[in-house]
Design a protein around this motif. Structure first.
Motif, PDB file in Angstrom:
ATOM      1  N   ALA A 292       0.814  -1.207   0.000  1.00 60.72           N
ATOM      2  CA  ALA A 292       0.000   0.000   0.000  1.00 60.72           C
ATOM      3  C   ALA A 292       0.849   1.258   0.000  1.00 60.72           C
ATOM      4  N   VAL A 293       1.968   1.250   0.739  1.00 57.63           N
ATOM      5  CA  VAL A 293       2.770   2.467   0.794  1.00 57.63           C
ATOM      6  C   VAL A 293       3.458   2.748  -0.535  1.00 57.63           C
ATOM      7  N   GLN A 294       3.478   1.753  -1.434  1.00 57.88           N
ATOM      8  CA  GLN A 294       4.127   1.960  -2.716  1.00 57.88           C
ATOM      9  C   GLN A 294       3.185   2.503  -3.776  1.00 57.88           C
ATOM     10  N   ALA A 295       1.891   2.616  -3.450  1.00 60.89           N
ATOM     11  CA  ALA A 295       0.926   3.064  -4.447  1.00 60.89           C
ATOM     12  C   ALA A 295       1.282   4.416  -5.048  1.00 60.89           C
ATOM     13  N   PRO A 296       1.620   5.434  -4.242  1.00 66.01           N
ATOM     14  CA  PRO A 296       1.979   6.727  -4.855  1.00 66.01           C
ATOM     15  C   PRO A 296       3.215   6.630  -5.750  1.00 66.01           C
ATOM     16  N   LEU A 297       4.194   5.832  -5.328  1.00 61.04           N
ATOM     17  CA  LEU A 297       5.397   5.663  -6.135  1.00 61.04           C
ATOM     18  C   LEU A 297       5.063   4.976  -7.456  1.00 61.04           C
ATOM     19  N   ALA A 298       4.187   3.970  -7.396  1.00 58.78           N
ATOM     20  CA  ALA A 298       3.790   3.268  -8.616  1.00 58.78           C
ATOM     21  C   ALA A 298       3.124   4.220  -9.597  1.00 58.78           C
ATOM     22  N   GLY A 299       2.265   5.092  -9.075  1.00 58.79           N
ATOM     23  CA  GLY A 299       1.613   6.065  -9.947  1.00 58.79           C
ATOM     24  C   GLY A 299       2.606   7.002 -10.588  1.00 58.79           C
ATOM     25  N   ALA A 300       3.615   7.414  -9.819  1.00 58.94           N
ATOM     26  CA  ALA A 300       4.637   8.313 -10.350  1.00 58.94           C
ATOM     27  C   ALA A 300       5.447   7.634 -11.444  1.00 58.94           C
ATOM     28  N   LEU A 301       5.787   6.362 -11.245  1.00 60.05           N
ATOM     29  CA  LEU A 301       6.559   5.627 -12.248  1.00 60.05           C
ATOM     30  C   LEU A 301       5.739   5.401 -13.512  1.00 60.05           C
ATOM     31  N   ALA A 302       4.447   5.129 -13.343  1.00 59.45           N
ATOM     32  CA  ALA A 302       3.590   4.890 -14.504  1.00 59.45           C
ATOM     33  C   ALA A 302       3.491   6.118 -15.395  1.00 59.45           C
ATOM     34  N   ALA A 303       3.622   7.293 -14.791  1.00 59.66           N
ATOM     35  CA  ALA A 303       3.470   8.537 -15.547  1.00 59.66           C
ATOM     36  C   ALA A 303       4.717   8.900 -16.348  1.00 59.66           C
ATOM     37  N   LEU A 304       5.826   8.222 -16.086  1.00 63.34           N
ATOM     38  CA  LEU A 304       7.061   8.527 -16.799  1.00 63.34           C
ATOM     39  C   LEU A 304       7.019   7.975 -18.214  1.00 63.34           C
ATOM     40  N   SER A 305       7.778   8.586 -19.104  1.00 62.46           N
ATOM     41  CA  SER A 305       7.941   8.037 -20.443  1.00 62.46           C
ATOM     42  C   SER A 305       8.765   6.754 -20.337  1.00 62.46           C
ATOM     43  N   PRO A 306       8.656   5.830 -21.304  1.00 60.21           N
ATOM     44  CA  PRO A 306       9.443   4.598 -21.237  1.00 60.21           C
ATOM     45  C   PRO A 306      10.944   4.853 -21.098  1.00 60.21           C
ATOM     46  N   GLY A 307      11.467   5.819 -21.848  1.00 56.76           N
ATOM     47  CA  GLY A 307      12.896   6.099 -21.784  1.00 56.76           C
ATOM     48  C   GLY A 307      13.327   6.605 -20.427  1.00 56.76           C
ATOM     49  N   ASP A 308      12.535   7.511 -19.852  1.00 53.79           N
ATOM     50  CA  ASP A 308      12.869   8.048 -18.539  1.00 53.79           C
ATOM     51  C   ASP A 308      12.753   6.964 -17.469  1.00 53.79           C
ATOM     52  N   ARG A 309      11.743   6.113 -17.583  1.00 56.54           N
ATOM     53  CA  ARG A 309      11.553   5.046 -16.595  1.00 56.54           C
ATOM     54  C   ARG A 309      12.702   4.044 -16.665  1.00 56.54           C
ATOM     55  N   HIS A 310      13.146   3.696 -17.864  1.00 55.16           N
ATOM     56  CA  HIS A 310      14.294   2.795 -18.010  1.00 55.16           C
ATOM     57  C   HIS A 310      15.511   3.352 -17.281  1.00 55.16           C
ATOM     58  N   VAL A 311      15.830   4.612 -17.528  1.00 53.97           N
ATOM     59  CA  VAL A 311      17.021   5.203 -16.926  1.00 53.97           C
ATOM     60  C   VAL A 311      16.897   5.233 -15.406  1.00 53.97           C
ATOM     61  N   LEU A 312      15.771   5.712 -14.907  1.00 60.05           N
ATOM     62  CA  LEU A 312      15.593   5.826 -13.462  1.00 60.05           C
ATOM     63  C   LEU A 312      15.703   4.472 -12.773  1.00 60.05           C
ATOM     64  N   LEU A 313      15.058   3.442 -13.328  1.00 58.51           N
ATOM     65  CA  LEU A 313      15.036   2.147 -12.661  1.00 58.51           C
ATOM     66  C   LEU A 313      16.335   1.371 -12.844  1.00 58.51           C
ATOM     67  N   LEU A 314      17.065   1.625 -13.924  1.00 63.34           N
ATOM     68  CA  LEU A 314      18.391   1.003 -14.048  1.00 63.34           C
ATOM     69  C   LEU A 314      19.341   1.565 -12.999  1.00 63.34           C
ATOM     70  N   VAL A 315      19.167   2.827 -12.661  1.00 61.42           N
ATOM     71  CA  VAL A 315      19.979   3.427 -11.600  1.00 61.42           C
ATOM     72  C   VAL A 315      19.485   2.967 -10.229  1.00 61.42           C
ATOM     73  N   ALA A 316      18.150   3.013 -10.045  1.00 62.41           N
ATOM     74  CA  ALA A 316      17.584   2.754  -8.724  1.00 62.41           C
ATOM     75  C   ALA A 316      17.532   1.277  -8.358  1.00 62.41           C
ATOM     76  N   TRP A 317      17.143   0.431  -9.294  1.00 65.39           N
ATOM     77  CA  TRP A 317      16.923  -0.979  -8.992  1.00 65.39           C
ATOM     78  C   TRP A 317      18.038  -1.885  -9.486  1.00 65.39           C
ATOM     79  N   ALA A 318      18.707  -1.527 -10.574  1.00 65.71           N
ATOM     80  CA  ALA A 318      19.819  -2.350 -11.065  1.00 65.71           C
ATOM     81  C   ALA A 318      21.151  -1.854 -10.522  1.00 65.71           C
ATOM     82  N   ASP A 319      21.141  -0.661  -9.906  1.00 69.42           N
ATOM     83  CA  ASP A 319      22.345  -0.097  -9.303  1.00 69.42           C
ATOM     84  C   ASP A 319      23.459   0.124 -10.323  1.00 69.42           C
ATOM     85  N   LEU A 320      23.083   0.526 -11.534  1.00 73.77           N
ATOM     86  CA  LEU A 320      24.072   0.850 -12.551  1.00 73.77           C
ATOM     87  C   LEU A 320      24.505   2.306 -12.402  1.00 73.77           C
ATOM     88  N   GLY A 321      25.756   2.572 -12.727  1.00 75.19           N
ATOM     89  CA  GLY A 321      26.241   3.942 -12.771  1.00 75.19           C
ATOM     90  C   GLY A 321      25.792   4.615 -14.060  1.00 75.19           C
TER      91      GLY A 321
END
Length: 220
Positions: free
Chosen positions: A131-160
């Motif tokens: 439930a606490v992730q609902a606002p974050l999920a909405g924010a991620l859904a609103a991103l363009s595919p390219g922006d979401r790829h970059v953000l999540l590769l940094v945030a979740w894949a821990d790439l530089g």
């Protein structure tokens, strides 16, 4: 495959016998069976990343296809890049991109209801955590595919930043601009939700999955 593949006790950059990723890939051209070492080393991380994006079921397919493509195209791998993580994440990101509608639908469902099967891979368990992730999920859904790829590769894949540029085959400056834009949009979205604007208590902080804390640091 019915879950993330087990990891072998390899080192981050090599197998423990002096061979790094580039060595394994090069040698696998003559000895294809050696490529299994690359799978053992990186498949758990690729699977985990795909599961966070698309859910466990899709992650099995994404992981298998990522390494199948990598095996088939290994002859074109630039061995100047000694670590293959960016290359593998790039293949996975391209495959995940083909499921962008599924991902966005899942994120929107989580944002709307706080419950979605994909979200189960974002945390250990508990509807409260989802439930606490609902606002974050909405924010991620609103991103363009390219922006979401970059953000999540940094945030979740821990790439530089440079690794993201290599993974997505885009200029470093584009990585920076996309990441700045994504962070700005996520911050703006979360700023309207009290759970993300107040200081987290110990109980709320412990309820947030690793990498997706309240006031997530990767939006800063």
């Amino acid at each position: 495959m019915t879950g993330p593949p087990p990891a072998r006790p390899d080192t981050e950059h090599g197998t423990g016998d002096g061979r790094d990723d580039a060595d394994v890939i090069a040698q696998s051209l003559d000895e294809p069976e050696l490529f299994a070492g690359l799978y053992d080393r990186h498949a758990p991380d690729i699977h985990r990343y795909a599961a966070r994006r698309l859910g466990e079921g899709a992650a099995d397919d994404i992981t298998a296809e990522t390494f199948l493509i990598a095996f088939r195209t290994r002859g074109r791998y630039d061995t100047a890049h000694r670590l293959a993580r960016p290359w593998l994440y790039g293949i996975a990101a391209n495959l995940i991109g083909k499921h962008r509608r599924t991902e966005v639908r899942a994120l929107k469902a989580l944002a709307r209801t706080g419950r979605d099967p994909v979200a189960a891979s974002w945390s250990d368990r508990s509807d409260d955590r989802l439930a606490v992730q609902a606002p974050l999920a909405g924010a991620l859904a609103a991103l363009s595919p390219g922006d979401r790829h970059v953000l999540l590769l940094v945030a979740w894949a821990d790439l530089g930043y440079q690794e993201v540029a290599e993974a997505l085959r885009i200029p470093l400056g584009t990585v920076r601009s996309r990441l700045n834009r994504a962070r700005r949009k996520v911050r703006a979205s979360l700023s309207t939700d009290p759970a993300f604007t107040s200081e987290p208590t110990a109980s709320r902080a412990s309820a947030a999955p690793s990498g997706q804390e309240l006031n997530p640091s990767w939006t800063k």
